[in-house]
Scaffold this motif. Structure first.
Motif, short mmCIF file in Angstrom:
data_model
loop_
_atom_site.label_atom_id
_atom_site.label_comp_id
_atom_site.label_asym_id
_atom_site.label_seq_id
_atom_site.Cartn_x
_atom_site.Cartn_y
_atom_site.Cartn_z
N ASP A 16 -68.66 -71.61 0.91
CA ASP A 16 -67.73 -72.58 1.70
C ASP A 16 -68.23 -73.00 3.02
N LEU A 17 -69.50 -72.27 3.43
CA LEU A 17 -70.21 -72.88 4.66
C LEU A 17 -71.15 -73.98 4.17
N THR A 18 -71.29 -74.09 3.11
CA THR A 18 -72.47 -75.16 2.73
C THR A 18 -72.09 -76.23 1.88
N ARG A 19 -70.89 -76.22 1.34
CA ARG A 19 -70.51 -77.30 0.43
C ARG A 19 -70.28 -78.52 1.06
N GLU A 20 -70.07 -79.65 0.48
CA GLU A 20 -69.98 -80.93 1.36
C GLU A 20 -68.44 -81.05 1.48
N THR A 21 -68.10 -81.28 2.83
CA THR A 21 -66.77 -81.36 3.58
C THR A 21 -66.54 -82.83 4.09
N ALA A 22 -65.47 -83.19 3.95
CA ALA A 22 -64.98 -84.52 4.78
C ALA A 22 -63.98 -84.04 5.88
N TRP A 23 -64.36 -84.73 6.95
CA TRP A 23 -63.32 -84.09 8.22
C TRP A 23 -62.60 -85.52 8.72
N GLU A 24 -61.39 -85.21 9.14
CA GLU A 24 -60.47 -86.11 9.59
C GLU A 24 -60.21 -87.47 8.64
N ALA A 25 -59.72 -86.72 7.43
CA ALA A 25 -59.71 -87.63 6.37
C ALA A 25 -58.22 -88.01 6.03
N VAL A 26 -58.11 -88.96 5.16
CA VAL A 26 -56.67 -89.10 4.74
C VAL A 26 -56.60 -89.56 3.41
N PRO A 86 -69.07 -83.30 15.73
CA PRO A 86 -69.80 -82.31 15.09
C PRO A 86 -68.61 -81.10 14.63
N SER A 87 -69.01 -80.90 13.55
CA SER A 87 -68.03 -79.69 13.04
C SER A 87 -68.26 -78.54 13.56
N ILE A 88 -67.22 -77.72 13.76
CA ILE A 88 -67.08 -76.58 14.54
C ILE A 88 -66.48 -75.54 13.70
N TYR A 89 -67.15 -74.52 13.45
CA TYR A 89 -66.59 -73.33 12.44
C TYR A 89 -66.20 -72.14 13.50
N LYS A 98 -63.71 -75.56 10.81
CA LYS A 98 -62.74 -74.92 9.99
C LYS A 98 -62.35 -73.52 10.88
N LEU A 99 -61.50 -72.99 10.40
CA LEU A 99 -61.09 -71.85 10.90
C LEU A 99 -61.13 -70.98 9.76
N LEU A 100 -61.93 -69.88 9.73
CA LEU A 100 -62.13 -68.86 8.87
C LEU A 100 -61.35 -67.68 9.19
N ILE A 101 -60.35 -67.27 8.59
CA ILE A 101 -59.60 -66.22 8.76
C ILE A 101 -59.95 -64.92 7.69
N PHE A 102 -60.56 -63.77 8.20
CA PHE A 102 -60.71 -62.78 7.36
C PHE A 102 -59.69 -61.43 7.79
#
Length: 376
Positions: free
Chosen positions: A320-330, A190-193, A216-220
């Motif tokens: 950024d939080l809702t768009r389609e994202t691929a994890w662990e991709a090459v 599962p994705s972790i923010y 993802k790691l979101l840095i403000f």
């Protein structure tokens, strides 16, 4: 509009009249190029896709996902020797599909995805079947591969598989293959923010903290990191280095810490997005390294003010939080004979989080490839 620093009115008026007298065409002291300017191609309006190109070549992938910098390549060794245009490819794997369309999903079930034994090219519309449908030629390396029994189909009078129209991988240029466990570093997680928020005094005063959407790691980041490992110092305050050969040093990372940190993050498939809000020097060149090498993005709000930037920030964070994202991709680019993948024009770590971004690659052409697929 009146500009106090402008030149004398008579001089300006004289320049305007002189430029207005200039024209293109067959008039005295002009050059007739012999080209009708009306037939020259014009830029597309906005983000309009060249649908005519897709209609002409229905088996290629949609330009939204992959596009070459030129649609024509040299067709002889003589022309290649005089070819001085760089060849590049822009890849946008997670682009939104055109309205009303979806990328077809291909699931081979428990059997392996069909790929070339030698170059590992995936089965696609440009491979050719022979021997009554029992073998297929790879369109990249020309190797003759065997067709598995459960994938066999008879060929029609033109040598085309009878089931080609029912198989997206043989009739569509863009498909999604369902990967088996052999393609995975580990079972899907599962994705972790993780939100890293600067709560300094400047962040409070600017109103940055009032704009958060919350749980993802979101840095403000609102101030320059100044303590501990990875601390940065203000650069560029010496005005004497500008417009000299030393100015480029301000555009490169100061500390290799952030590049090494990005490399460590990619080992765990972590992407980094940076939201920079400072009203002072932020050293985006150094901090942006985290996003650059993990497939992330940098959102920059110079001199952030909540009342002015709130809606822009809210929209971009929600996206950024809702768009389609691929994890662990090459990401890999495979080229046929005569072509070789050059250095990245836009750098992407091999493993990380993939967003709705584009990457550019340079392709080297070393030899002309004839219609037979052989080097010449």
């Amino acid at each position: 509009m009146h500009y106090p620093s402008a030149g004398p009115p008579m001089v300006v008026q004289g320049l305007v009249e002189e430029f207005n007298s200039l024209s293109i065409g067959s008039v005295p002291v002009s050059v007739d190029s012999g080209i009708d300017s009306k037939v020259l191609p014009r830029p597309l309006d906005g983000d309009v896709d060249p649908s005519f190109f897709v209609e002409m070549y229905p088996l290629i992938c949609h330009p939204r996902y992959l596009r070459l910098t030129t649609c024509s390549l040299p067709n002889s060794q003589s022309l290649l020797s005089r070819w001085h245009l760089p060849l590049g490819v822009v890849v946008h794997p997670l682009a939104e599909a055109p309205d009303g369309e979806e990328v077809p999903v291909v699931n081979f079930g428990p059997t392996a995805i069909i790929r070339c034994r030698r170059c590992r090219t995936y089965i696609n519309p440009y491979v050719t079947f022979t021997d009554g449908g029992r073998k297929w030629h790879c369109n990249i390396c020309a190797l003759l591969n065997d067709v598995a029994g459960d994938y066999f189909s008879n060929l029609d009078a033109n040598g085309r598989r009878c089931d080609a129209d029912q198989r997206p991988e043989l009739s569509k240029g863009s498909v999604e293959f369902v990967a088996l466990t052999e393609y995975m570093v580990r079972p899907p997680m599962p994705s972790i923010y993780f939100f890293l928020i600067d709560v300094s005094l400047s962040a409070v005063k600017s109103g940055m903290l009032e704009s958060q959407l919350g749980g993802k790691l979101l840095i403000f980041q609102s101030t320059l990191p100044s303590l501990g490992i990875g601390r940065l110092k203000v650069r560029g305050d010496d005005l004497r280095i500008y417009e000299t050969d030393k100015e480029h040093s301000l555009r490169v990372p100061e500390d290799p810490f952030y590049k090494q940190m990005a490399a460590d993050l990619t080992k765990y498939q972590i992407g980094v997005n940076i939201y920079a809000f400072s009203d002072k020097y932020s050293d985006i060149a150094s901090l942006g390294t985290l996003a650059k090498y993990t497939g992330g993005q940098v959102y920059y709000y110079p001199s952030f003010q909540g009342g002015f930037h709130k809606e822009k920030f809210r929209h971009e964070l929600a996206r950024d939080l809702t768009r389609e994202t691929a994890w662990e991709a090459v990401v890999r680019i495979r080229c046929g004979n005569g072509y070789d993948q050059g250095p990245y024009a836009s750098v992407l770590a091999l493993r990380g989080a993939l967003y709705n971004l584009s990457w550019a690659f340079y392709v080297k052409m070393d030899r002309f490839i004839g219609s037979s697929g052989r080097r010449r």
